[in-house]
Design a protein around this motif. Structure first.
Motif, short mmCIF file in Angstrom:
data_model
loop_
_atom_site.label_atom_id
_atom_site.label_comp_id
_atom_site.label_asym_id
_atom_site.label_seq_id
_atom_site.Cartn_x
_atom_site.Cartn_y
_atom_site.Cartn_z
N PHE A 113 0.81 -1.22 0.00
CA PHE A 113 0.00 0.00 0.00
C PHE A 113 0.85 1.27 0.00
N ASN A 114 2.17 1.08 -0.16
CA ASN A 114 3.11 2.20 -0.31
C ASN A 114 2.97 3.23 0.81
N VAL A 115 3.00 2.73 2.06
CA VAL A 115 2.93 3.61 3.22
C VAL A 115 4.13 3.35 4.12
N THR A 116 4.44 4.34 4.93
CA THR A 116 5.53 4.20 5.88
C THR A 116 5.00 3.62 7.19
N ALA A 117 5.91 3.20 8.03
CA ALA A 117 5.53 2.70 9.35
C ALA A 117 4.81 3.79 10.14
N HIS A 118 5.21 5.03 9.96
CA HIS A 118 4.57 6.15 10.67
C HIS A 118 3.11 6.30 10.29
N GLU A 119 2.74 5.81 9.08
CA GLU A 119 1.36 5.90 8.58
C GLU A 119 0.58 4.60 8.82
N THR A 120 1.12 3.74 9.68
CA THR A 120 0.55 2.41 9.90
C THR A 120 0.34 2.16 11.37
N VAL A 121 -0.79 1.54 11.70
CA VAL A 121 -1.07 1.12 13.07
C VAL A 121 -1.45 -0.35 13.04
N PHE A 122 -0.97 -1.11 14.02
CA PHE A 122 -1.32 -2.52 14.13
C PHE A 122 -2.14 -2.72 15.39
N ILE A 123 -3.26 -3.40 15.26
CA ILE A 123 -4.14 -3.67 16.40
C ILE A 123 -4.14 -5.18 16.66
N GLY A 124 -3.70 -5.54 17.86
CA GLY A 124 -3.63 -6.95 18.22
C GLY A 124 -4.01 -7.18 19.66
N ASP A 125 -4.02 -8.47 20.04
CA ASP A 125 -4.40 -8.83 21.40
C ASP A 125 -3.33 -9.63 22.14
N SER A 126 -2.17 -9.82 21.53
CA SER A 126 -1.15 -10.66 22.16
C SER A 126 0.22 -9.98 22.12
N ALA A 127 1.10 -10.48 22.97
CA ALA A 127 2.47 -9.95 23.01
C ALA A 127 3.14 -10.13 21.65
N ARG A 128 2.89 -11.24 20.97
CA ARG A 128 3.54 -11.45 19.67
C ARG A 128 3.05 -10.45 18.63
N ASP A 129 1.77 -10.01 18.74
CA ASP A 129 1.27 -8.96 17.84
C ASP A 129 2.03 -7.66 18.07
N ILE A 130 2.19 -7.30 19.34
CA ILE A 130 2.86 -6.05 19.69
C ILE A 130 4.34 -6.13 19.31
N GLU A 131 4.95 -7.30 19.48
CA GLU A 131 6.35 -7.49 19.08
C GLU A 131 6.51 -7.32 17.57
N ALA A 132 5.58 -7.88 16.80
CA ALA A 132 5.64 -7.75 15.33
C ALA A 132 5.52 -6.28 14.94
N ALA A 133 4.57 -5.57 15.55
CA ALA A 133 4.37 -4.15 15.24
C ALA A 133 5.60 -3.33 15.62
N ASN A 134 6.22 -3.67 16.73
CA ASN A 134 7.44 -2.97 17.15
C ASN A 134 8.56 -3.23 16.14
N SER A 135 8.71 -4.47 15.71
CA SER A 135 9.76 -4.81 14.72
C SER A 135 9.53 -4.10 13.40
N ALA A 136 8.25 -3.88 13.04
CA ALA A 136 7.92 -3.18 11.80
C ALA A 136 7.93 -1.67 11.99
N ASN A 137 8.12 -1.23 13.24
CA ASN A 137 8.21 0.20 13.58
C ASN A 137 6.89 0.95 13.46
N CYS A 138 5.76 0.24 13.47
CA CYS A 138 4.48 0.94 13.33
C CYS A 138 3.83 1.18 14.69
N HIS A 139 2.80 1.99 14.69
CA HIS A 139 2.06 2.29 15.91
C HIS A 139 1.40 1.01 16.40
N ARG A 140 1.16 0.94 17.74
CA ARG A 140 0.65 -0.29 18.33
C ARG A 140 -0.56 -0.02 19.23
N ILE A 141 -1.60 -0.82 19.04
CA ILE A 141 -2.76 -0.79 19.93
C ILE A 141 -3.01 -2.22 20.40
N LEU A 142 -3.09 -2.38 21.70
CA LEU A 142 -3.43 -3.67 22.31
C LEU A 142 -4.89 -3.60 22.75
#
Length: 181
Positions: A113-142
């Motif tokens: 979708f040709n967006v940067t990590a700054h333009e991306t948010v990941f919404i998850g319910d587990s530590a592995r979701d938040i870890e993936a979002a952190n590794s991708a440098n995007c915003h995180r919502i648990l």
């Protein structure tokens, strides 16, 4: 904004024995409406989900397509849609970087979708979701649905901060629509 979503525990109820059929796909209240609200405001929505039930031989890709067909049809009734569904079918013992906590699916979606990590948010319910979002440098919502309350009770590692905490996908959507990202 590109909104990446985990599936089980965020959109639908998580099952210890996996979602194996459309009948077992039970939506969390207001989750589909939240996706439709985000769509209505021009956000791209992509599911990034581990589905080890395929790698474990519990279901096949055709059965997963039927499950996702129910999800898409249910969203369409609310004028909602998904722009893509990315799946990591790997069993945990044969995990690739696509399988969360790897960031493969998240990075793939940002490139598509040709967006940067700054333009991306990941919404998850587990530590592995938040870890993936952190590794991708995007915003995180648990979210506190699914495994979210347990994840929160166990504590989110300091290196994963900042993480926004939402009651559910509906509240997470409000965070995004209120311009918190």
């Amino acid at each position: 904004m590109l909104v990446l979503l985990d599936r089980d525990g965020v959109i639908n109820e998580d099952r210890a024995d996996f979602v194996k059929s459309p009948a077992e796909l039970v939506f969390i209240p207001k989750a589909l409406e939240a996706i439709a609200r985000l769509n209505a405001h021009g956000h791209k929505l992509v599911i990034a989900t581990n589905q080890s039930c395929i790698g474990r031989g519990i279901i096949n890709e055709e059965q997963l397509a039927e499950i996702h067909g129910k999800l898409k049809d249910s969203l369409a009734k609310l004028s909602g849609r998904l722009d893509d569904i990315l799946v990591a079918p790997d069993a945990p013992w044969t995990a690739t970087d696509r399988r969360k906590p790897g960031a493969g699916m998240l990075i793939e979606a940002m490139r598509k979708f040709n967006v940067t990590a700054h333009e991306t948010v990941f919404i998850g319910d587990s530590a592995r979701d938040i870890e993936a979002a952190n590794s991708a440098n995007c915003h995180r919502i648990l979210v506190q649905t699914g495994k979210g309350k347990k994840t929160l009770a166990e504590g989110v590692a300091r290196h994963l901060m900042p993480v926004h905490i939402a009651k559910d996908l509906d509240e997470a959507a409000s965070f995004i629509l209120d311009g918190r990202f």
